[in-house]
Design a protein around this motif. Structure first.
Motif, PDB file in Angstrom:
ATOM      1  N   SER A   1      -3.926  -2.882  -2.692  1.00  0.00           N
ATOM      2  CA  SER A   1      -4.821  -3.157  -1.894  1.00  0.00           C
ATOM      3  C   SER A   1      -5.286  -4.885  -2.104  1.00  0.00           C
ATOM      4  O   SER A   1      -5.019  -5.053  -3.300  1.00  0.00           O
ATOM      5  N   LEU A   2      -5.892  -5.548  -1.434  1.00  0.00           N
ATOM      6  CA  LEU A   2      -6.597  -6.727  -1.555  1.00  0.00           C
ATOM      7  C   LEU A   2      -7.582  -6.833  -2.870  1.00  0.00           C
ATOM      8  O   LEU A   2      -7.659  -7.740  -3.838  1.00  0.00           O
ATOM      9  N   GLY A   3      -8.047  -5.799  -3.055  1.00  0.00           N
ATOM     10  CA  GLY A   3      -9.305  -5.740  -4.305  1.00  0.00           C
ATOM     11  C   GLY A   3      -8.359  -5.396  -5.712  1.00  0.00           C
ATOM     12  O   GLY A   3      -8.499  -6.025  -6.469  1.00  0.00           O
ATOM     13  N   GLU A   4      -7.281  -4.695  -5.629  1.00  0.00           N
ATOM     14  CA  GLU A   4      -6.541  -4.529  -6.785  1.00  0.00           C
ATOM     15  C   GLU A   4      -5.709  -6.018  -6.816  1.00  0.00           C
ATOM     16  O   GLU A   4      -5.339  -6.293  -7.964  1.00  0.00           O
TER      17      GLU A   4
ATOM     18  N   ARG B   1      -6.717  -8.942  -6.190  1.00  0.00           N
ATOM     19  CA  ARG B   1      -7.923  -9.710  -6.791  1.00  0.00           C
ATOM     20  C   ARG B   1      -7.870  -9.491  -8.468  1.00  0.00           C
ATOM     21  O   ARG B   1      -7.992 -10.550  -9.250  1.00  0.00           O
ATOM     22  N   THR B   2      -7.870  -8.232  -8.902  1.00  0.00           N
ATOM     23  CA  THR B   2      -8.162  -7.897 -10.297  1.00  0.00           C
ATOM     24  C   THR B   2      -6.564  -8.267 -10.807  1.00  0.00           C
ATOM     25  O   THR B   2      -6.960  -8.825 -12.046  1.00  0.00           O
TER      26      THR B   2
ATOM     27  N   ASP C   1      -6.753 -12.102 -11.589  1.00  0.00           N
ATOM     28  CA  ASP C   1      -7.743 -12.378 -12.495  1.00  0.00           C
ATOM     29  C   ASP C   1      -7.356 -12.394 -13.951  1.00  0.00           C
ATOM     30  O   ASP C   1      -7.780 -12.991 -14.835  1.00  0.00           O
TER      31      ASP C   1
ATOM     32  N   ASP D   1       0.800  -0.971   0.139  1.00  0.00           N
ATOM     33  CA  ASP D   1       0.178  -0.011   0.007  1.00  0.00           C
ATOM     34  C   ASP D   1       0.921   1.362  -0.007  1.00  0.00           C
ATOM     35  O   ASP D   1       0.389   2.372   0.144  1.00  0.00           O
TER      36      ASP D   1
ATOM     37  N   ASP E   1      -5.933  -4.283   6.096  1.00  0.00           N
ATOM     38  CA  ASP E   1      -5.725  -5.589   5.771  1.00  0.00           C
ATOM     39  C   ASP E   1      -4.075  -6.210   6.136  1.00  0.00           C
ATOM     40  O   ASP E   1      -3.649  -5.302   6.478  1.00  0.00           O
TER      41      ASP E   1
END
Length: 243
Positions: free
Chosen positions: A65-68, A70-71, A74, A39, A90
């Motif tokens: 971040s965890l959201g980025e 995951r993106t 994928d 971060d 997190d």
């Protein structure tokens, strides 16, 4: 998500050893695909610069971040993923679990980046499945290169062991099927053939009617039957040891 492409530094503070050359061959002449999760933008840039100084041929993605994360997971299959432990609300352990559970990242090598006071976190990460860890305050070209090459070497060894075990299981299955289907019948045929040959040879000792050349063939055939019987015994012994 940002991506930085590095084709390899012309001069390097650290001359990569044979392990990195092996890693390069493993990647089939393509750059290593690296993701750095942190971060702190400055810390991400520092790690990227260290990769460049090490002369790594790599393409680097960034996530904060965890959201980025995951993106990124994928969209790209990574070779190496650096995970900072402190990610705001997190933490790196959660990130590690996300990576390990992702079906497209089975070949990714996760490396935890911790502070000098977080060795317990590093130990927990290694227990869960992290390949290695780096201390952020002690991050150097040498440490980074050693971490990557050691992790790749271990991955190669584990892959070879897994391949050997898979081959062992396959061979065991083939031999077991052979012994259960053809084994008993083959033993009976071999045993009856040996008895018949011995009977003919015993009769010939009294009548001497069998051509010597044919009698010699009988001896060779009898020896072959014994060899095949021994071969079946050896196969059974191998299967027994593999249990």
């Amino acid at each position: 998500m940002n991506r930085l492409v590095n084709k390899g530094a012309g001069t390097s503070e650290f001359c990569l050893n044979d392990s990195l050359e092996l890693a390069g061959r493993m990647q089939a002449d393509r750059p290593l695909s690296i993701l750095t999760l942190d971060d702190d933008r400055l810390d991400r840039l520092r790690l990227i610069r260290t990769c460049k100084k090490a002369g790594l041929q790599c393409e680097v993605d960034e996530a904060a971040s965890l959201g980025e994360l995951r993106t990124s997971l994928d969209s790209t299959c990574y070779d190496v993923i650096f995970i900072d432990h402190k990610l705001g609300l997190d933490n790196g352990i959660d990130a590690l679990r996300i990576i390990l559970a992702h079906e497209e990242q089975v070949n990714a090598i996760p490396i935890m980046v911790t502070s000098v006071t977080a060795h317990s976190i590093a130990v927990e990460a290694m227990r869960i499945g992290c390949a290695d860890y780096l201390v952020k305050e002690e991050l150097t070209v040498s440490a980074l290169a050693k971490s990557i090459t050691s992790a790749i070497e271990r991955r190669v060894v584990f892959a070879e062991i897994a391949g050997a075990r898979a081959l062992e299981r396959e061979l065991k299955g083939i031999v077991t099927r052979f012994l259960s289907t053809c084994g008993p019948e083959m033993r009976a045929i071999l045993s009856n053939t040996i008895k018949t040959l011995r009977g003919l040879k015993a009769m010939n000792r009294n009548s001497d009617q069998i051509d010597p050349a044919v009698l010699s063939d009988f001896t060779l055939l009898e020896r072959g039957c014994f060899d095949l019987t021994s071969f079946v015994d050896d196969l059974e012994s191998v299967v027994h040891r593999l249990r």
